[in-house]
Each structure stands twice: as C-alpha cells, then as structure tokens.
Design a protein around this motif. Sequence first.
Motif, short mmCIF file in Angstrom:
data_model
loop_
_atom_site.label_atom_id
_atom_site.label_comp_id
_atom_site.label_asym_id
_atom_site.label_seq_id
_atom_site.Cartn_x
_atom_site.Cartn_y
_atom_site.Cartn_z
N ASP A 70 -74.51 1.93 37.00
CA ASP A 70 -73.73 2.46 35.88
C ASP A 70 -73.11 3.79 36.31
N GLY A 71 -71.81 3.77 36.57
CA GLY A 71 -71.10 4.95 37.05
C GLY A 71 -70.38 5.73 35.97
N ASN A 72 -70.75 5.52 34.71
CA ASN A 72 -70.11 6.25 33.61
C ASN A 72 -70.66 7.67 33.56
N ASP A 73 -69.78 8.65 33.51
CA ASP A 73 -70.23 10.05 33.50
C ASP A 73 -70.21 10.65 32.10
N LYS A 74 -70.19 9.79 31.07
CA LYS A 74 -70.16 10.28 29.69
C LYS A 74 -71.17 9.54 28.83
N GLY A 75 -71.43 10.09 27.65
CA GLY A 75 -72.23 9.42 26.64
C GLY A 75 -73.66 9.13 27.06
N LEU A 76 -74.16 7.97 26.62
CA LEU A 76 -75.53 7.56 26.89
C LEU A 76 -75.80 7.44 28.39
N GLU A 85 -83.67 -5.00 33.60
CA GLU A 85 -83.91 -3.68 33.03
C GLU A 85 -82.89 -3.40 31.93
N PRO A 86 -83.26 -2.63 30.91
CA PRO A 86 -82.39 -2.47 29.73
C PRO A 86 -81.13 -1.67 30.02
N ILE A 87 -80.00 -2.32 29.88
CA ILE A 87 -78.72 -1.63 30.10
C ILE A 87 -77.68 -2.05 29.06
N PHE A 88 -78.08 -2.87 28.09
CA PHE A 88 -77.11 -3.43 27.14
C PHE A 88 -76.34 -2.33 26.40
N PHE A 89 -77.05 -1.36 25.83
CA PHE A 89 -76.37 -0.33 25.03
C PHE A 89 -75.50 0.56 25.91
N GLN A 90 -75.95 0.83 27.14
CA GLN A 90 -75.14 1.62 28.06
C GLN A 90 -73.87 0.87 28.45
N SER A 91 -73.92 -0.47 28.41
CA SER A 91 -72.80 -1.27 28.89
C SER A 91 -71.69 -1.44 27.86
N ARG A 143 -74.53 9.11 30.84
CA ARG A 143 -74.71 10.46 31.38
C ARG A 143 -76.12 10.98 31.10
N SER A 144 -76.58 10.79 29.86
CA SER A 144 -77.90 11.27 29.47
C SER A 144 -79.01 10.56 30.24
N VAL A 145 -78.86 9.24 30.43
CA VAL A 145 -79.86 8.47 31.17
C VAL A 145 -79.95 8.94 32.61
N TYR A 146 -78.81 9.13 33.25
CA TYR A 146 -78.82 9.58 34.65
C TYR A 146 -79.52 10.93 34.78
N ARG A 147 -79.15 11.87 33.93
CA ARG A 147 -79.75 13.20 34.02
C ARG A 147 -81.25 13.15 33.77
N SER A 148 -81.66 12.35 32.83
CA SER A 148 -83.08 12.22 32.53
C SER A 148 -83.85 11.67 33.73
N CYS A 149 -83.31 10.62 34.35
CA CYS A 149 -83.97 10.02 35.51
C CYS A 149 -83.98 10.97 36.70
N SER A 150 -82.90 11.71 36.88
CA SER A 150 -82.79 12.63 38.00
C SER A 150 -83.83 13.75 37.88
N ARG A 151 -83.96 14.29 36.71
CA ARG A 151 -84.92 15.38 36.50
C ARG A 151 -86.35 14.86 36.52
N ARG A 152 -86.54 13.63 36.09
CA ARG A 152 -87.86 13.00 36.15
C ARG A 152 -88.36 12.91 37.59
N ASP A 153 -87.47 12.60 38.52
CA ASP A 153 -87.87 12.36 39.91
C ASP A 153 -87.87 13.61 40.77
N GLN A 154 -87.44 14.74 40.24
CA GLN A 154 -87.45 15.97 41.03
C GLN A 154 -88.87 16.38 41.35
N ILE A 155 -89.12 16.75 42.58
CA ILE A 155 -90.45 17.18 43.02
C ILE A 155 -90.36 18.63 43.48
N GLY A 156 -90.79 19.55 42.63
CA GLY A 156 -90.67 20.96 42.97
C GLY A 156 -89.21 21.31 43.22
N PRO A 157 -88.92 21.91 44.39
CA PRO A 157 -87.53 22.25 44.69
C PRO A 157 -86.71 21.08 45.23
N PHE A 158 -87.38 19.94 45.47
CA PHE A 158 -86.70 18.80 46.07
C PHE A 158 -86.02 17.94 45.00
#
Length: 297
Positions: A183-189, A161-167, A191-206
């Motif tokens: 990828d445990g980096n909490d900054k930059g790209l 899976e693509p992680i080169f630029f994040q690395s 951070r943005s990837v994690y937040r995007s994936c997290s919000r993508r997988d949210q189901i209603g209030p869950f």
Amino acid sequence: EAAMLRELRRRWRSYKYRFVPWLALNLRRQRRTLRYVPESSQDKIIADEDVFEALLKAFRALFINDFSRQADILALLPEVKRQYLELLTVEQKQSKVNSCSHQGPQVFSPEEVLLNTLGFTVSRDRSSLVSAGTGVFVTKGFVPKGTVVSMYPGTVYRKHEPIFFQSLGNPFIFRCIDGVLIDGNDKGLSRSVYRSCSRRDQIGPFQMSDESWLTATLQNPLAVGQYVNNCSHEKAANVCYQEFDVPGHFPVELKQYLPNIVYSHDIESHLRCVVLVTLRDIKQGEELFSNYYTVVS
C-alpha cells in the motif's frame, strides 16, 4: 458530461488493476488483468545482487552524508563506525584534492547525494499526461538501461491480512506475483498504518524503515515509485517493476532508508520491496512510465 464520463472511464481503466476490491471480484474471471508471471524469476530485469548493490551504494552515500546525526546508532556499532570513518576519511581527502579547500565536510541534500552517487536524481512533478496528476521525472543526469531508478514505498501485507478499508478508493496498492500487497498511499488511513508499524518496529535508535516518503521532504529520494504513471499509446513504458526481498544480512544501520514496513511483525520472513528498473536509457527531463500489471510468457 460526456467528456467527464470518458475521463472517468480512462482513469478507471488505468487504476482498476491495483484496486483490491476489483481484484477480489475478478481474480477468477480475468487472470491476465493481474500481475501474472509464470515463474517468479521471470520478472527479473536485472539480478537480485545488482538490486542489492544499487541500494547499498545509494544508502551508504546517504548515511555518510548524514554522518553527524548517526551518533546514537554508531555508538552501538563500533566496528561499523570504524569502517564508515575510514570511508569518510578517504572521501574528505579526495574532496580536498578536487576542491583545493581545507573546509569541513560538505553536507548535500539527499537529491544531490543521489546525483553525485548514481549519476541521476528523480522527483515528483505534474505529469505530462493530461489529467494524470502527479508523475515522476528524471530531473537531473542520465539513467542507463538496467538501472534501479526508483522504489515503491508502503506497508507490506501478506495474503489474508486486513487491507479492505485501506484499499477503498486507493489507487496506490501494488499486487506482487505471490499475492503480497504493498500500500503506497501516503494519505489517510494508509499513512497512519505505515507510521504505526514503523514506530512499532523501531529498536532504540535503530529505525527499521523510512517514514519520510510520507512527507514532502524525502530522506530517500528513490521512494517515489508509487507516483509513476501507467503507460499509454503515446507514452511507452520505460521502466518495469521488479520484486526484491531484502536479505537478512542487509546492514542494520541502512534500514532507516527502506521505504517499506511489514504489517504483521510476528511473522519471520524477508521484507518485500519493489524497485523500478529502466527498460532503456532515460535522459534528463523524461517522465517514467510503466505498466500496472505485467504478463510474461
């Protein structure tokens, strides 16, 4: 200049084991520089069941402490709500007996919940190692040997899976035994990837994951494992990484405290987490140290 070069070499020796482009170039040439374990079961300091129970214990306590803000979730889980109300009633009765007070339920900070539930709390602070930056300390309490003391947060990438630029320039990538990367980096790209994936997988209030580890205010105080520094000649390792696949029956209402999310959600598999387990008793004020790679013979 000589001193600066020595410091750069020291930092590179510590971080290169987690730097993906370096891993790719050295995969065939230097097997032992990777986190190599002959059998996946041999990285287990404690049983997976013990990891599961430790996380459940901590997460349930955090959930109950934050009970007043879980209304949307509990409205969709009436049986779960009934179970938690019973637990809350028991705790309130015990609290009244202990404090001789008839006030409402007290709300604690997440760190206080961890201390009251597990007997310790951990937090980030300046490392005791010169030029090491941030480290992780047992700030209160006592941690016995064989205890889950922290979690390694981040986005979980499967092989290819693509992680080169994040690395690039990223010292916070953890390589699992089977090649899965976190990828445990909490900054930059990252951070943005994690937040995007997290919000993508949210189901209603869950919420299927915890985003608060990206901030200074942690919802799950255990999610600081990416800041645990590498051991040195002066500071021996006192914790060890252990991989843990979250089982399918993990309570859905508690997934909001899991500090990991998969990059690709279209593949059915268990969520990979990495916890840090103590190799010895650790007292209040001690810093956590581990190896960035593990060789088990």
